[in-house]
Write a protein that holds these residues in place. Structure first.
Motif, PDB file in Angstrom:
ATOM      1  N   UNK A 160       0.718  -1.297   0.192  1.00  0.00           N
ATOM      2  CA  UNK A 160       0.120   0.113  -0.085  1.00  0.00           C
ATOM      3  C   UNK A 160       0.921   1.203   0.025  1.00  0.00           C
ATOM      4  N   UNK A 161       2.085   0.984   0.370  1.00  0.00           N
ATOM      5  CA  UNK A 161       3.057   2.331   0.503  1.00  0.00           C
ATOM      6  C   UNK A 161       4.163   2.324  -0.368  1.00  0.00           C
ATOM      7  N   UNK A 162       4.259   1.415  -1.377  1.00  0.00           N
ATOM      8  CA  UNK A 162       5.664   1.126  -1.942  1.00  0.00           C
ATOM      9  C   UNK A 162       5.937   2.409  -2.642  1.00  0.00           C
ATOM     10  N   UNK A 163       5.242   3.304  -3.116  1.00  0.00           N
ATOM     11  CA  UNK A 163       5.231   4.452  -3.963  1.00  0.00           C
ATOM     12  C   UNK A 163       5.684   5.906  -3.029  1.00  0.00           C
ATOM     13  N   UNK A 164       5.404   5.658  -1.866  1.00  0.00           N
ATOM     14  CA  UNK A 164       5.445   6.970  -1.034  1.00  0.00           C
ATOM     15  C   UNK A 164       7.032   7.484  -0.611  1.00  0.00           C
ATOM     16  N   UNK A 165       7.817   6.406  -0.415  1.00  0.00           N
ATOM     17  CA  UNK A 165       9.123   6.900   0.172  1.00  0.00           C
ATOM     18  C   UNK A 165       9.733   7.763  -0.960  1.00  0.00           C
ATOM     19  N   UNK A 166       9.725   7.119  -2.202  1.00  0.00           N
ATOM     20  CA  UNK A 166      10.570   7.509  -3.349  1.00  0.00           C
ATOM     21  C   UNK A 166       9.914   8.208  -4.331  1.00  0.00           C
ATOM     22  N   UNK A 167       8.363   7.993  -4.435  1.00  0.00           N
ATOM     23  CA  UNK A 167       7.533   8.511  -5.690  1.00  0.00           C
ATOM     24  C   UNK A 167       7.607   7.391  -6.678  1.00  0.00           C
ATOM     25  N   UNK A 168       8.048   6.192  -6.649  1.00  0.00           N
ATOM     26  CA  UNK A 168       8.155   5.343  -7.717  1.00  0.00           C
ATOM     27  C   UNK A 168       6.996   5.144  -8.603  1.00  0.00           C
ATOM     28  N   UNK A 169       6.937   5.115  -9.873  1.00  0.00           N
ATOM     29  CA  UNK A 169       5.774   4.926 -10.704  1.00  0.00           C
ATOM     30  C   UNK A 169       4.650   5.874 -10.233  1.00  0.00           C
ATOM     31  N   UNK A 170       4.739   7.077  -9.727  1.00  0.00           N
ATOM     32  CA  UNK A 170       3.750   8.081  -9.443  1.00  0.00           C
ATOM     33  C   UNK A 170       4.319   9.390  -9.876  1.00  0.00           C
ATOM     34  N   UNK A 220       2.282  15.175  -8.785  1.00  0.00           N
ATOM     35  CA  UNK A 220       1.154  15.835  -8.596  1.00  0.00           C
ATOM     36  C   UNK A 220       0.023  14.824  -7.830  1.00  0.00           C
ATOM     37  N   UNK A 221       0.387  13.507  -8.205  1.00  0.00           N
ATOM     38  CA  UNK A 221      -0.396  12.413  -7.624  1.00  0.00           C
ATOM     39  C   UNK A 221      -0.014  11.968  -6.201  1.00  0.00           C
ATOM     40  N   UNK A 222       1.634  11.987  -6.302  1.00  0.00           N
ATOM     41  CA  UNK A 222       2.216  11.643  -4.768  1.00  0.00           C
ATOM     42  C   UNK A 222       1.669  12.811  -3.838  1.00  0.00           C
ATOM     43  N   UNK A 223       1.671  13.922  -4.138  1.00  0.00           N
ATOM     44  CA  UNK A 223       1.453  15.033  -3.460  1.00  0.00           C
ATOM     45  C   UNK A 223      -0.125  15.024  -3.003  1.00  0.00           C
ATOM     46  N   UNK A 224      -1.124  14.550  -3.873  1.00  0.00           N
ATOM     47  CA  UNK A 224      -2.370  14.635  -3.612  1.00  0.00           C
ATOM     48  C   UNK A 224      -2.775  13.471  -2.557  1.00  0.00           C
ATOM     49  N   UNK A 225      -2.265  12.136  -3.065  1.00  0.00           N
ATOM     50  CA  UNK A 225      -2.454  11.099  -2.009  1.00  0.00           C
ATOM     51  C   UNK A 225      -1.919  11.418  -0.488  1.00  0.00           C
ATOM     52  N   UNK A 226      -0.769  11.869  -0.545  1.00  0.00           N
ATOM     53  CA  UNK A 226      -0.141  12.145   0.816  1.00  0.00           C
ATOM     54  C   UNK A 226      -1.158  12.986   1.658  1.00  0.00           C
TER      55      UNK A 226
END
Length: 343
Positions: A166-176, A179-185
């Motif tokens: 569920x969180x694999x993309x949050x630490x480094x923003x991989x595959x994201x 703007x999407x990373x900022x919104x999800x966070x």
């Protein structure tokens, strides 16, 4: 300030890490405890309680106890042991750890109750790495539990912290995208400026797009009709990715279509039919808003119940039927029960 990535995928500020470093600095380079027992007794514990201390007295003092004779003001002097005493007193308020006496090794140890795998860490130079890791994990768990208890922010993190996917993309923003990373966070913390999320002012909480009575994040992501055009592409992206991963030997794959030979109008997202084995597997997707763990359980139960009559009809025709539900949260949470579907 140093940061430590937690199981929620968010970096945790290690505001307590200086306490850990103080304990390690004070004790990781000390010789074995037996060589310092006399010094500790004469210099710290004995001066505090005015008698020769036992092993239990030493651990009680080192754990920061201020009860009875350990709470008397004796004008204690600074030493390695007093620093450790004060450090553990502060740590105990946050994670409940304390010093203990290990009868097996005849050494002092640190007991960290919140960490299940390593309950007692013996304080020796060889155990320094394990002690640091154990204390950091305990502090991380304390931050996570506090976050999950929050009425708004905890709704999402109670689900996302259960599975690393569920969180694999949050630490480094991989595959994201950023703007999407900022919104999800921000969305997982319920910090999106919606009418229903602002509580400190008496303002109109109706949805600005459809007029619904309460403009909340679950409504905007999953219920607001003007945003419905985005629901289908979101659904199809998951649908197509799973369909491409199905190996051909499993059988014939049909997508979003009624099952031939039945009168049911239900259209499972994916149907895998293997005529040789007389086996049919039905998979249906749903993306509920992760309003704590019961939301995922309810969504899966509804999908299984929905296709119950259809499965009964197919079993009457001699097929072995499997019903599966693939549950993915609207903000990227992965249900651990999905592993049975994709395996």
């Amino acid at each position: 300030m140093n940061w430590y990535t937690s199981c929620t995928g968010r970096p945790v500020p290690m505001s307590l890490e200086w306490m850990i470093c103080a304990t390690l600095r004070d004790h990781s380079h000390l010789p074995p405890f037996e060589e310092h027992h006399g010094e500790c007794s004469a210099g710290c514990v004995k001066k505090q309680i005015t008698r020769t201390p036992s092993n239990q007295d030493v651990t009680t003092y080192m754990s920061g106890s201020l009860e009875g004779e350990f709470g008397r003001d004796r004008g204690d002097f600074a030493s390695h042991w007093t620093h450790a005493h004060n450090t553990m007193l502060r740590l105990e308020k946050h994670i409940g750890c304390c010093w203990t006496w290990c009868e097996e090794h005849l050494e002092l140890g640190v007991l960290v109750p919140q960490v299940k795998n390593t309950e007692c860490t013996i304080i020796t130079p060889r155990a320094r790495t394990m002690l640091e890791r154990t204390l950091k994990d305990a502090i991380c768990c304390q931050y996570v539990e506090n976050l999950k208890r929050k009425p708004d922010q905890g709704k999402a993190f109670e689900v996302t912290c259960k599975w690393d996917t569920s969180n694999h993309f949050l630490p480094r923003g991989s595959f994201t995208r950023f703007v999407d990373w900022k919104f999800i966070d921000r969305a997982r913390l319920n910090c999106i400026l919606l009418n229903g999320a602002i509580r400190h002012r008496n303002r109109d909480k109706r949805c600005r797009r459809c007029g619904y009575t309460n403009e909340t994040l679950p409504h905007v992501l999953c219920s607001c009709k003007p945003h419905s055009r985005a629901w289908q592409p979101r659904h199809n992206a998951i649908h197509d990715r799973l369909a491409r991963a199905i190996p051909p030997p499993m059988g014939k794959v049909a997508m979003n279509s009624a099952i031939t030979g039945t009168n049911s109008q239900l259209r499972p997202d994916i149907v895998i039919t293997n005529e040789d084995r007389k086996k049919i597997s039905m998979v249906d997707f749903t993306m509920p808003f992760k309003n704590r763990t019961p939301a995922f359980h309810d969504a899966r139960a509804q999908k299984v119940e929905k296709y119950g009559p259809l499965a009964k009809t197919l079993r009457a025709k001699g097929y072995r039927v499997q019903k599966h539900a693939l549950i993915i949260g609207a903000l990227g949470a992965w249900d651990s029960s999905n592993e049975q579907v994709v395996s």
